[in-house]
Design a protein around this motif. Sequence first.
Motif, mmCIF file in Angstrom:
data_model
loop_
_atom_site.group_PDB
_atom_site.id
_atom_site.type_symbol
_atom_site.label_atom_id
_atom_site.label_comp_id
_atom_site.label_asym_id
_atom_site.label_seq_id
_atom_site.Cartn_x
_atom_site.Cartn_y
_atom_site.Cartn_z
ATOM 1 N N VAL A 1 16.169 5.204 4.866
ATOM 2 C CA VAL A 1 14.811 4.689 5.052
ATOM 3 C C VAL A 1 14.770 3.536 6.049
ATOM 4 C CG1 VAL A 1 13.019 3.340 3.898
ATOM 5 C CG2 VAL A 1 13.771 5.490 2.906
ATOM 6 N N GLN A 2 15.704 2.599 5.951
ATOM 7 C CA GLN A 2 15.661 1.460 6.858
ATOM 8 C C GLN A 2 15.887 1.891 8.301
ATOM 9 O OE1 GLN A 2 14.521 -1.387 6.474
ATOM 10 N NE2 GLN A 2 15.174 -2.426 8.353
ATOM 11 N N GLU B 1 9.263 1.744 14.358
ATOM 12 C CA GLU B 1 8.805 0.540 15.034
ATOM 13 C C GLU B 1 9.008 0.668 16.550
ATOM 14 O OE1 GLU B 1 7.155 -2.937 15.953
ATOM 15 O OE2 GLU B 1 7.232 -2.206 13.872
ATOM 16 N N CYS C 1 15.056 4.808 9.529
ATOM 17 C CA CYS C 1 13.791 5.444 9.892
ATOM 18 C C CYS C 1 12.737 4.397 10.239
ATOM 19 C CB CYS C 1 13.323 6.338 8.747
ATOM 20 S SG CYS C 1 11.700 7.072 8.997
ATOM 21 N N ARG C 2 12.654 3.369 9.427
ATOM 22 C CA ARG C 2 11.654 2.322 9.646
ATOM 23 C C ARG C 2 11.843 1.650 11.015
ATOM 24 N NH1 ARG C 2 12.452 -0.635 5.016
ATOM 25 N NH2 ARG C 2 10.938 0.687 3.970
ATOM 26 N N THR D 1 10.405 -1.801 -0.020
ATOM 27 C CA THR D 1 9.366 -1.207 0.799
ATOM 28 C C THR D 1 8.462 -2.270 1.392
ATOM 29 O OG1 THR D 1 7.916 -1.044 -1.114
ATOM 30 C CG2 THR D 1 9.330 0.851 -0.631
ATOM 31 N N ILE E 1 6.962 3.444 4.022
ATOM 32 C CA ILE E 1 8.068 3.237 4.951
ATOM 33 C C ILE E 1 7.607 2.438 6.166
ATOM 34 C CG2 ILE E 1 9.724 4.374 6.505
ATOM 35 C CD1 ILE E 1 9.878 6.659 4.508
ATOM 36 N N PHE E 2 6.507 2.894 6.797
ATOM 37 C CA PHE E 2 6.012 2.237 8.008
ATOM 38 C C PHE E 2 4.510 2.443 8.066
ATOM 39 C CE2 PHE E 2 5.069 1.970 12.566
ATOM 40 C CZ PHE E 2 5.751 0.810 12.910
ATOM 41 N N ASP E 3 3.752 1.353 8.197
ATOM 42 C CA ASP E 3 2.299 1.471 8.048
ATOM 43 C C ASP E 3 1.491 1.121 9.290
ATOM 44 O OD1 ASP E 3 2.575 -1.264 8.126
ATOM 45 O OD2 ASP E 3 1.284 -1.642 6.399
ATOM 46 N N LEU F 1 5.623 8.747 6.245
ATOM 47 C CA LEU F 1 5.778 7.317 6.484
ATOM 48 C C LEU F 1 5.198 6.495 5.345
ATOM 49 C CD1 LEU F 1 5.051 6.993 10.315
ATOM 50 C CD2 LEU F 1 7.215 7.377 9.119
#
Length: 497
Positions: free
Chosen positions: A229-230, A237, A232-233, A317, A260-262, A257
């Motif tokens: 996950v990290q 970005e 991917c995050r 998260t 995970i990423f917003d 996402l």
Amino acid sequence: MSTPTNTELLNPRHISALRDLLAAYCGVYLDETRKSALEAATQRRAQALGQTPAAYVTGLGLSIDRAELQRLAELLLNHETQFFRNRPHMHALRTVVLPELHQRLPPGAPLRLWSAGCATGEEPYSLAIAALEAFGDHLDRPVEVWATDLSSTALERARTGVYKGRSLANLNSQQRARYFTARGAELVVAPRVRELVHFEQLNLLEPFPTRARGVHIIFCQNVTIYFQVQTCRLLMERFYQNMDEGGALFLGFSETLWNIFDRFRGREVAGAFIYCKASIGPVRATVPLVPKPTPALPAPRMPSPPRPPAQPAASTTPRPPRPPSISNHPTGSAIVSQGQALLDAGQADAALALFYSAPLVGAQAPQILALAARAHADRGDLDLAAAEARRALELNPLTTEAHLLIGLIHARQGRHAAAITQLERARTIDGESPVILFHLAECYRQLGRASEALRDYRTTMRKLATHPPDKLIDGVAAGWLSETCRRYVAMISGEGL
């Protein structure tokens, strides 16, 4: 050099070191379900260098030889793909996203697409064909498709532009005739498609070249599901920072996402779900589409392979993400209930179609992802199934179905001790499931641990006593499970013999 003996095989410390080295190098995290593949690739590289596997791993850890890590990664990457693999996404791209961007961009400015993780080239060539279908052979503006992949072997195949077999299954007759040249059983990509695509080797964890700046569309499908996950995050970005305002990101279904990423905004487009940088408003004028877009073909129904009698049940998260712009879709709980019923009936393809019909967001997302993993396992795609189950656990460590599925994959691989670890975690979360208990009993029996096997077979029988014999529990009749337990109890204990 001869094949290494058993005394030279890798120990858990070596496996862990290799897994971490590869994840740090290219992002791909090979969990315990890929242990055998990792061992085989390591032995192959060690043999090529005249080393034992243990010496190879030790040396690699000391030197951090990136060229050797690349050679090892080449043996482990999955390059299987198809033209127009995600047809809802391709339809949305051709009929909505490309025309919208064409309207917004200044005249003459190139429209730039990036296939990040292009494998053997089917995806970037599909993007080029979609652009030609949207704007006609005489493009109204320049179109550039940048195609990158970690694997130099895959890129060599992509540059040849020659394909056959399963990768062509989604092409319709018009596409075959207009954008390919037949050569026996093979199809060769036409020059007007090739000239839109530029291939380049790129490790997505390394700095992006200047070509990435201002890209309008990124396709990155079935890539980040194999990342932690990290990782991917951080990649999301960088995608966000490099993408032009109003650009669009197309990820695979499993690569939600959510939590995970917003920073990307979710959006429904022509029945598909994508992510956008800032808002993309409705088109105010119709962009000419020359020729008329080829209608998307209905998805071919792939027959599900016969299932073993007991398949698994499917259920850090940043700040909470903004919900995507969606409407008129079943609730998460309804999708879980309907998907579970379809999987119990052996309809893996129908279950996947249901899961793909709504965005993977909200509190039910981990359970839906675990159910999708079960469907892929039923279809024999164990690598993707394991990656999806692992992602479900990263989103919610209490996703029982994901622990169960990973345990069953270990059991199918003959790694019963590893299976027990996962199944015991599932039992801790849900101590009432007879299916979890049954598979624990099976694994204990395979390891010769008779007392634990007897305990769990008998407990399974007690829990099944409240169910009618014909009731399906995770696709298996309660009566069959109960009778199997009785047979093994008799075999192990001598009762009734």
